[in-house]
Design a protein around this motif. Sequence first.
Motif, short mmCIF file in Angstrom:
data_model
loop_
_atom_site.label_atom_id
_atom_site.label_comp_id
_atom_site.label_asym_id
_atom_site.label_seq_id
_atom_site.Cartn_x
_atom_site.Cartn_y
_atom_site.Cartn_z
N ARG A 1 51.53 -25.82 7.95
CA ARG A 1 51.75 -26.97 6.88
C ARG A 1 52.62 -28.02 7.12
O ARG A 1 53.27 -28.53 6.15
CB ARG A 1 52.16 -26.20 5.53
CG ARG A 1 51.09 -24.84 5.15
CD ARG A 1 51.94 -24.09 4.14
NE ARG A 1 51.07 -22.79 4.07
CZ ARG A 1 51.54 -21.85 3.21
NH1 ARG A 1 52.34 -21.96 2.13
NH2 ARG A 1 50.86 -20.73 2.97
N ALA A 2 53.30 -27.95 8.32
CA ALA A 2 54.07 -28.95 8.80
C ALA A 2 53.68 -30.17 8.31
O ALA A 2 52.67 -30.63 8.27
CB ALA A 2 54.41 -28.76 10.37
N GLY A 3 54.89 -31.23 7.84
CA GLY A 3 54.48 -32.38 7.39
C GLY A 3 54.35 -33.37 8.54
O GLY A 3 54.55 -33.29 9.84
N ASP A 4 53.69 -34.69 8.13
CA ASP A 4 53.45 -35.63 9.10
C ASP A 4 54.56 -36.07 9.87
O ASP A 4 54.49 -36.06 11.02
CB ASP A 4 52.70 -36.95 8.32
CG ASP A 4 51.34 -36.61 7.59
OD1 ASP A 4 50.77 -35.44 8.25
OD2 ASP A 4 50.98 -37.33 6.89
N ALA A 5 55.73 -36.33 9.41
CA ALA A 5 57.00 -36.62 10.19
C ALA A 5 57.40 -35.82 11.00
O ALA A 5 57.64 -35.87 12.20
CB ALA A 5 58.06 -36.90 9.09
N THR A 6 57.40 -34.46 10.65
CA THR A 6 57.71 -33.10 11.34
C THR A 6 56.76 -33.22 12.77
O THR A 6 57.18 -33.06 13.88
CB THR A 6 57.48 -31.90 10.62
OG1 THR A 6 58.23 -32.02 9.05
CG2 THR A 6 58.35 -30.53 11.42
N ARG A 7 55.49 -33.38 12.57
CA ARG A 7 54.72 -33.38 13.60
C ARG A 7 54.85 -34.40 14.55
O ARG A 7 54.71 -34.32 15.65
CB ARG A 7 53.15 -33.55 13.08
CG ARG A 7 52.66 -32.06 12.18
CD ARG A 7 51.13 -32.24 11.96
NE ARG A 7 50.61 -31.15 11.15
CZ ARG A 7 50.45 -29.79 12.09
NH1 ARG A 7 50.51 -30.02 13.30
NH2 ARG A 7 50.02 -28.67 11.05
N GLN A 8 55.29 -35.80 13.78
CA GLN A 8 55.47 -36.59 14.92
C GLN A 8 56.67 -36.81 15.58
O GLN A 8 56.71 -36.94 16.98
CB GLN A 8 55.44 -38.00 14.10
CG GLN A 8 53.87 -38.58 13.45
CD GLN A 8 53.12 -38.68 14.47
OE1 GLN A 8 53.34 -39.01 15.67
NE2 GLN A 8 51.80 -38.54 14.18
N ARG B 1 66.04 -44.61 18.79
CA ARG B 1 65.68 -45.37 17.35
C ARG B 1 64.22 -45.99 17.57
O ARG B 1 63.41 -45.64 16.93
CB ARG B 1 66.73 -46.17 17.14
CG ARG B 1 66.44 -47.00 15.59
CD ARG B 1 67.50 -48.04 15.43
NE ARG B 1 66.95 -49.08 14.14
CZ ARG B 1 67.06 -48.57 13.00
NH1 ARG B 1 67.89 -47.48 12.49
NH2 ARG B 1 66.65 -49.31 12.01
N PRO B 2 64.03 -46.94 18.27
CA PRO B 2 62.50 -47.29 18.60
C PRO B 2 61.45 -46.43 18.98
O PRO B 2 60.55 -46.58 18.38
CB PRO B 2 62.75 -48.55 19.75
CG PRO B 2 63.99 -48.22 20.35
CD PRO B 2 65.00 -47.42 19.51
N LEU B 3 62.00 -45.38 19.50
CA LEU B 3 60.95 -44.38 20.25
C LEU B 3 60.58 -43.71 18.82
O LEU B 3 59.38 -43.30 18.56
CB LEU B 3 61.62 -43.41 20.98
CG LEU B 3 60.83 -42.35 21.62
CD1 LEU B 3 59.41 -42.95 22.26
CD2 LEU B 3 61.56 -41.67 22.63
N ARG B 4 61.86 -43.02 17.91
CA ARG B 4 61.29 -42.46 16.81
C ARG B 4 60.42 -43.30 15.83
O ARG B 4 59.84 -42.78 15.09
CB ARG B 4 62.52 -41.87 16.21
CG ARG B 4 62.39 -40.71 15.18
CD ARG B 4 63.71 -40.53 14.49
NE ARG B 4 63.79 -41.36 13.26
CZ ARG B 4 64.67 -41.38 12.43
NH1 ARG B 4 65.85 -40.66 12.79
NH2 ARG B 4 64.72 -42.24 11.36
N SER C 1 55.88 -44.44 12.78
CA SER C 1 54.94 -45.29 11.98
C SER C 1 53.73 -44.99 11.92
O SER C 1 52.81 -45.37 11.35
CB SER C 1 55.38 -46.61 12.99
OG SER C 1 54.82 -46.31 14.31
N ARG C 2 53.29 -43.92 12.99
CA ARG C 2 51.82 -43.46 12.96
C ARG C 2 51.57 -42.63 11.62
O ARG C 2 50.51 -42.46 11.33
CB ARG C 2 51.93 -42.37 14.12
CG ARG C 2 52.03 -43.32 15.38
CD ARG C 2 52.01 -42.41 16.74
NE ARG C 2 52.66 -43.02 17.89
CZ ARG C 2 52.61 -42.41 19.09
NH1 ARG C 2 52.32 -41.07 19.61
NH2 ARG C 2 53.40 -43.45 19.90
N SER C 3 52.73 -42.14 10.81
CA SER C 3 52.32 -41.57 9.75
C SER C 3 52.80 -42.67 8.53
O SER C 3 53.00 -42.18 7.38
CB SER C 3 53.20 -40.10 9.57
OG SER C 3 52.86 -39.36 10.57
N GLY C 4 53.14 -43.72 8.87
CA GLY C 4 53.27 -44.74 7.70
C GLY C 4 54.85 -44.46 7.21
O GLY C 4 55.20 -44.94 6.05
#
Length: 525
Positions: free
Chosen positions: A141-148, A468-471, A476-479
């Motif tokens: 159930r991990a969130g989108d940000a966690t997955r990214q 910072r830009p890498l993250r 951004s892939r999750s908006g």
Amino acid sequence: MKKILIAIIVAIAGLSGNAREIVLLDGPFEADWSDTHCVDPMQMVGVSAGDIIRVYTSNVQSYAVGYIRTRSNGWAAISPEYDNFRLSGDFECPLDEHLIGVINNQTLMFGGSGYTIEKVTLLTERPEDTRVGYDDLCNPRAGDATRQVYNLLRDAYGKQSISCSMAEVDWNYKEAGYVKAWTGRYPAINGFDFIHLTYDWEPYSDITPVKEWWDMGGLVTICWHWRAPDSEAVWEAYKKSNNKNTVFEGFYAPGGGSPSTTFSAANAVREGTWENEFVKSDIAKVAERLKLLREAGIVVIWRPFHEAAGNATIYPDGKAWFWWGADGAAPCVALWKMMFDYFQEAGLDNLIWVWTSQTKDSDWYPGDEYVDIIGRDLYNYKTEDAVYNFRYLTAYYPHKMIALSECGYSGGTNPYITEQWDAGARWSFAMPWYHYQFTLGGNHQYANKDWWTDWFSRDNTITLDEMRPLREDYLSRSGISLPDPDPTPDAADPAAPWFTLQGIPVSAPTVPGLYIRAGRKVLIR
């Protein structure tokens, strides 16, 4: 010897034509009574009941005697049948469940006298591991940000070295400020600690320091030096005073360090005990603090129950030094799963779970479905120690990333991460421990200026300005967007007083970080 021959016949009969023979030790070596002729535990990864150890021999004399022993626990023989037994040629050791338990995570030594060891092999029907890549997050159930963030770590693994500093005691980034002063750059990750959770002035409802770091573009990791009461009386007093007068000091087990507690992990996983009531209460409390971070969009690299086994699995007189490991592996694993299940039900989808191994502690491992990253804590170690530990953990957990979750060397210098990396220890991230009340110009207890400067000299080291830009790219892939940092001070008001984030007045900022001036937060780079 008769027992050995019977066991060999039975074992060989049980092996099918699909058995593989893996060379563990390639000779020839003259058998002796030293610890020279060894099979490393990482060579025995995945060994199971039904496998056979085969020792090829030559030049066997009429008085030949052999042994198979473990290097730890006083050179104990794996069983009486394999200690000082007479041999007349090649010999084999069929492995049953008992012997698997004896040799698990152990260095095996082969020797004796009156013969030559040509080679040692393992006969097994276990198929070769042909999997590619790394496990997905253990929380489905991990969130989108966690997955990214996890994808970022996974994509960087083995290619880029991610820098990390540790807060001084609880929630701050003082150490990161020292690194910035030394090198001109911040580390990419900052570590925090829930160590004061049970204090009346427990500060973790204010997530400001963590959010500031996250908003600057960094990643966040949190551990928990979990303080527990000594007795039911202390626990009852704590409940009655509503956390006003009672403080739990201990997280060490007796003999492990100070402050200590006799709190029982075994009782804590038994329903109906006061210890069980306490751990459930604290797990619920820390979950509420983690929810604040989740609501702020902060992903946490979560590292509970660290160093659980201590050196209990390594030395005959070894002990676990924290209370959560003092009663052995089973209660500690049960505590991990209790926390994991509670957090999952609580909707904490912002966690990446790190289990800290002490090596030779596979019984303490909660399981692939409960762990995302394997950590290792090393202090006063050498480069070769780092390489061995990295290779060992990679062998036992080939589909998990391996991190140097804590490190330090007295005097704050060696071994440099550059040396470790070039020698093969390609940690996901590395985090030196903090030096309490350190001041610039002094000698850091664990990681000095030259240590950080050397690490930041590598082209593949990720610092905050690169994170910072890498993250931003991954999120951004999750908006998910990253806010701009706070502005610099207003030069038009040079007389405005400065304050730390805790409200302590200072004449002027002495290290980079966030301060308060004229009622607003100011980022000093």
